[in-house]
Motif scaffolding. Sequence first.
Motif, short mmCIF file in Angstrom:
data_model
loop_
_atom_site.label_atom_id
_atom_site.label_comp_id
_atom_site.label_asym_id
_atom_site.label_seq_id
_atom_site.Cartn_x
_atom_site.Cartn_y
_atom_site.Cartn_z
N GLY A 1 0.84 -1.21 0.07
CA GLY A 1 -0.02 -0.07 -0.01
C GLY A 1 0.84 1.33 -0.02
O GLY A 1 0.65 2.39 -0.79
N ARG A 2 1.85 1.31 0.81
CA ARG A 2 2.54 2.30 1.04
C ARG A 2 3.71 2.61 -0.33
O ARG A 2 3.65 3.75 -1.07
N ALA A 3 3.94 1.52 -0.96
CA ALA A 3 4.68 1.65 -2.49
C ALA A 3 3.79 2.03 -3.44
O ALA A 3 4.20 2.85 -4.16
N GLY A 4 2.44 1.65 -3.55
CA GLY A 4 1.45 2.20 -4.14
C GLY A 4 1.10 3.73 -4.06
O GLY A 4 1.24 4.40 -4.98
N ALA A 5 1.29 4.19 -2.81
CA ALA A 5 0.92 5.71 -2.60
C ALA A 5 2.26 6.29 -3.08
O ALA A 5 2.03 7.51 -3.42
N TYR A 6 3.62 5.79 -2.91
CA TYR A 6 4.71 6.42 -3.49
C TYR A 6 4.76 6.38 -5.01
O TYR A 6 4.70 7.54 -5.66
N LEU B 1 2.13 9.30 -5.82
CA LEU B 1 2.70 10.69 -5.71
C LEU B 1 3.70 10.89 -6.82
O LEU B 1 3.79 12.16 -7.11
N LEU B 2 4.46 9.94 -7.24
CA LEU B 2 5.34 10.36 -8.47
C LEU B 2 4.46 10.62 -9.84
O LEU B 2 4.73 11.57 -10.32
N VAL B 3 3.34 9.91 -10.03
CA VAL B 3 2.65 10.47 -11.06
C VAL B 3 1.94 11.84 -10.76
O VAL B 3 1.88 12.61 -11.72
N LEU B 4 1.44 12.21 -9.44
CA LEU B 4 0.84 13.35 -9.30
C LEU B 4 2.15 14.50 -9.39
O LEU B 4 1.66 15.61 -9.87
N GLY B 5 3.22 14.19 -9.21
CA GLY B 5 4.39 15.09 -9.41
C GLY B 5 4.47 15.49 -10.80
O GLY B 5 4.74 16.42 -11.40
N LEU C 1 5.74 19.53 -0.01
CA LEU C 1 5.59 19.75 1.28
C LEU C 1 4.28 18.76 1.84
O LEU C 1 4.43 18.12 3.10
N GLY C 2 3.10 18.67 1.35
CA GLY C 2 2.14 18.00 1.66
C GLY C 2 2.22 16.61 1.57
O GLY C 2 2.09 15.98 2.40
N ALA C 3 3.03 15.98 0.50
CA ALA C 3 3.38 14.72 0.57
C ALA C 3 4.25 14.15 1.49
O ALA C 3 3.94 13.15 1.96
N VAL D 1 10.14 13.42 -1.94
CA VAL D 1 11.03 12.90 -2.87
C VAL D 1 10.36 12.19 -4.07
O VAL D 1 10.87 12.66 -5.24
N ALA D 2 9.28 11.55 -3.74
CA ALA D 2 8.75 11.02 -5.00
C ALA D 2 7.98 11.98 -5.74
O ALA D 2 7.87 11.76 -6.95
N VAL D 3 7.41 12.80 -5.20
CA VAL D 3 6.64 14.08 -5.86
C VAL D 3 7.63 14.80 -6.76
O VAL D 3 7.62 15.12 -7.89
N ALA D 4 8.87 15.03 -6.03
CA ALA D 4 9.95 16.00 -6.88
C ALA D 4 10.49 15.18 -7.91
O ALA D 4 10.88 15.77 -8.75
N ALA D 5 10.82 13.74 -7.66
CA ALA D 5 11.40 12.85 -8.54
C ALA D 5 10.21 13.01 -9.97
O ALA D 5 10.79 13.13 -11.10
#
Length: 137
Positions: free
Chosen positions: A19-24, A27-31, A62-64, A75-79
């Motif tokens: 679940g946590r990996a899916g959330a990351y 977040l990567l896609v959202l970034g 910051l929110g992520a 970091v996932a969002v920034a990447a």
Amino acid sequence: MSGERAPALAQPLRAPSAGRAGAYLGLLVLGAVTGVAGALVQPAWFPGGLLLALAGEAALVLGAARVMGGRAGGVAVAAGWMAVVVLLTASRPEGDFLFAAGAGSYLFLLGGIGVAVICATLGAGRQPDGGPARLGK
């Protein structure tokens, strides 16, 4: 000593749950989506669009980090943001491009990278369980 448990920071890192990996990944896609939206908004309403794009990126990073409880979310969002923006800077074989050679584009690229690094660093790091007291006590 055998009855004491080692501090959380001294324990080895484990792989995140599914679940946590899916959330990351989300977040990567959202970034990445934020990077595309910022690339389209920043030249449309300069300088307001540039400020809006950078503020949106900062809020998302910051929110992520806050939601995920550590810097890894930021970091996932920034990447995702950086990967998409760097890919969008390349010109296509047809001669099309998204970023013009202007001050706004360079401010978006460099400012966005700076905002991503600063905001991902400001996110809370991994903290041990327990009270807010100093670790040595």
